[in-house]
Design a protein around this motif. Structure first.
Motif, PDB file in Angstrom:
ATOM      1  N   THR A 151       0.823  -1.213   0.000  1.00 11.98           N
ATOM      2  CA  THR A 151       0.000   0.000   0.000  1.00 11.98           C
ATOM      3  C   THR A 151       0.855   1.259   0.000  1.00 11.98           C
ATOM      4  N   CYS A 152       1.834   1.296   0.895  1.00 12.19           N
ATOM      5  CA  CYS A 152       2.677   2.501   0.989  1.00 12.19           C
ATOM      6  C   CYS A 152       4.036   2.311   0.343  1.00 12.19           C
ATOM      7  N   HIS A 153       4.289   1.106  -0.200  1.00 14.84           N
ATOM      8  CA  HIS A 153       5.555   0.791  -0.868  1.00 14.84           C
ATOM      9  C   HIS A 153       6.758   0.970   0.068  1.00 14.84           C
ATOM     10  N   GLY A 154       6.535   0.660   1.349  1.00 13.06           N
ATOM     11  CA  GLY A 154       7.637   0.655   2.305  1.00 13.06           C
ATOM     12  C   GLY A 154       7.898   1.963   3.010  1.00 13.06           C
ATOM     13  N   SER A 155       7.168   3.044   2.649  1.00 21.61           N
ATOM     14  CA  SER A 155       7.436   4.347   3.283  1.00 21.61           C
ATOM     15  C   SER A 155       6.828   4.434   4.676  1.00 21.61           C
ATOM     16  N   GLY A 156       5.766   3.674   4.926  1.00 28.83           N
ATOM     17  CA  GLY A 156       5.077   3.743   6.210  1.00 28.83           C
ATOM     18  C   GLY A 156       4.032   4.837   6.279  1.00 28.83           C
ATOM     19  N   ALA A 157       3.992   5.696   5.275  1.00 27.34           N
ATOM     20  CA  ALA A 157       3.045   6.823   5.271  1.00 27.34           C
ATOM     21  C   ALA A 157       1.795   6.484   4.463  1.00 27.34           C
ATOM     22  N   ARG A 158       0.674   7.039   4.855  1.00 29.89           N
ATOM     23  CA  ARG A 158      -0.574   6.838   4.128  1.00 29.89           C
ATOM     24  C   ARG A 158      -0.419   7.299   2.682  1.00 29.89           C
ATOM     25  N   PRO A 159      -0.983   6.528   1.714  1.00 28.36           N
ATOM     26  CA  PRO A 159      -0.875   6.926   0.306  1.00 28.36           C
ATOM     27  C   PRO A 159      -1.322   8.374   0.103  1.00 28.36           C
ATOM     28  N   GLY A 160      -0.517   9.103  -0.640  1.00 21.11           N
ATOM     29  CA  GLY A 160      -0.794  10.506  -0.876  1.00 21.11           C
ATOM     30  C   GLY A 160      -0.037  11.423   0.070  1.00 21.11           C
ATOM     31  N   THR A 161       0.570  10.847   1.103  1.00 18.51           N
ATOM     32  CA  THR A 161       1.387  11.626   2.040  1.00 18.51           C
ATOM     33  C   THR A 161       2.806  11.076   2.029  1.00 18.51           C
ATOM     34  N   HIS A 162       3.703  11.813   2.679  1.00 20.29           N
ATOM     35  CA  HIS A 162       5.099  11.400   2.719  1.00 20.29           C
ATOM     36  C   HIS A 162       5.650  11.599   4.124  1.00 20.29           C
ATOM     37  N   PRO A 163       6.644  10.808   4.511  1.00 21.41           N
ATOM     38  CA  PRO A 163       7.304  11.043   5.795  1.00 21.41           C
ATOM     39  C   PRO A 163       7.931  12.437   5.801  1.00 21.41           C
TER      40      PRO A 163
END
Length: 376
Positions: free
Chosen positions: A150-162
């Motif tokens: 879902t987040c491709h490993g970023s940990g952030a909700r789709p559409g947002t970024h760390p």
């Protein structure tokens, strides 16, 4: 004082993974390290005890010896036993990580990037002797951590970024002054990643990885032996924040066989023969891994005699010479005798006793020695 069980020292179960061992050791080392407990002899002893336990259990060879023989199996064992660049990680890696946390020298991640290599995994694969000898294709199903889709490993909700960590400014480290000294240590807010997730992904809850099971095909080469390892690069746990995946190590465990016992490239089996065949000689048929073979039994064969069949063993995976098959004779005493059989055996025994030196030289020699012993 007797040594405590290493698994008890680390507070883990006997089937603990390497990652579990590493986490347990890091926790104890951080707690009892002498630099954090000056002049505390008890803490120093606990630190040394944990260090010793982890050094053994982190090494697959030492751990196998300890599991089978306890402390006696590893006392005096030096070195890492072959766990080099393709090993399971181990004591040196964990020790470096611990000192990194104590003194602000992080290992295993690019500073401020939050990228960490995934953990290596171990899978014990049970094989029959035939599968180990001739090779096979095995299907295994393993639990692992994979990158969140879902987040491709970023940990952030789709559409947002760390977001960049405001505590360390994205460096992953903070500088702390202690008296005249100033040291760097891992940022307590982002834990060295340099970024924080304010709106976590619902699928992985901000971890960037999810636990799943995956099925893999493993090609087992002919000739593998007990505890041989097959490395599947990149099939371990997924890395953190785009870090590389760990490796999977498939460890061979050979099941007991109904007929054969294996010793390296050689095979051994017990070969029962009748009393008559042992005395008169004959020919018998025995099984091998690739069919049947015939052995000529000479007259007057005794229990314990060994017959060798060349090249009927196993060709090892790291060698070109095929082993041999050793057949150990066991003369079988007849059971459930009929009246006629008993009559014939008594007649046979009576005839044999007329000249025991000729018919049973080993028995006569033994009893002569007994008489000599008691008469001296």
């Amino acid at each position: 004082m007797a040594k405590r069980d290493y698994y008890t020292v680390l507070g883990v179960s006997r089937d603990a993974s390497e990652e579990d061992l590493k986490k347990a050791y890091r926790k104890l080392a951080m707690k009892h390290h002498p630099d954090r407990n000056p002049d505390d002899k008890s803490a120093e002893e606990k630190f040394k005890e944990a260090k010793e336990a982890y050094e053994v259990l982190a090494d697959p060879r030492k751990r196998a010896a300890y599991d089978q023989f306890g402390h006696a199996g590893v006392d005096g064992m030096g070195g890492r036993g072959g766990a080099g660049p393709e090993g399971f990680g181990g004591f040196a890696d964990a020790f470096g990580d611990i000192f990194g946390e104590i003194f602000g020298q992080g290992r295993g991640a690019a500073r401020g990037s939050g990228m960490f290599r995934g953990a290596d995994l171990r899978y014990n694969l049970d094989l029959t002797l035939e599968e180990a000898a001739f090779g096979t294709d095995a299907k295994i199903r393993i639990p692992t951590l994979e990158q969140c889709g879902t987040c491709h490993g970023s940990g952030a909700r789709p559409g947002t970024h760390p977001k960049t960590c405001t505590t360390c400014g994205g460096r992953g480290e903070v500088r702390v002054s202690q008296g005249f000294f100033s040291i760097q240590q891992t940022c307590p807010t982002c834990h060295g990643g340099g970024k924080v997730v304010s709106d976590p992904c619902h699928a992985c809850e901000g971890a960037g990885r999810v636990r799943k099971h995956k099925t893999l095909s493993v090609k087992i080469p002919p000739g593998v032996d007990q505890d041989d390892r097959i490395r599947l690069a990149g099939e371990g746990e997924a890395g953190v924040n785009g870090g590389p995946a760990g490796d999977l190590y498939v460890v061979v465990q050979i099941k007991p066989h109904a007929v054969f016992q294996r010793e390296g490239a050689d095979l051994h089996c017990e070969m029962p023969i009748s009393f008559a065949t042992a005395a008169l000689g004959g020919e018998i048929e025995i099984p091998t891994l690739d069919g049947q073979a015939k052995i000529k039994i000479p007259a007057e064969t005794q229990t314990g005699q060994v017959f060798r069949l060349r090249n009927k063993g196993i060709r090892p995976v790291r060698g070109s010479v095929t082993g041999d098959l050793y057949c150990h004779v066991a003369v079988e005493t007849p059971v459930k005798l009929t009246a006629r059989q008993k009559e014939l055996l008594r007649e046979f025994e009576s005839i044999s006793q007329t000249d025991p030196a000729a018919h049973t030289p080993r028995s006569k020699g033994f009893f002569d020695k007994v008489k000599e012993f008691f008469s001296s």
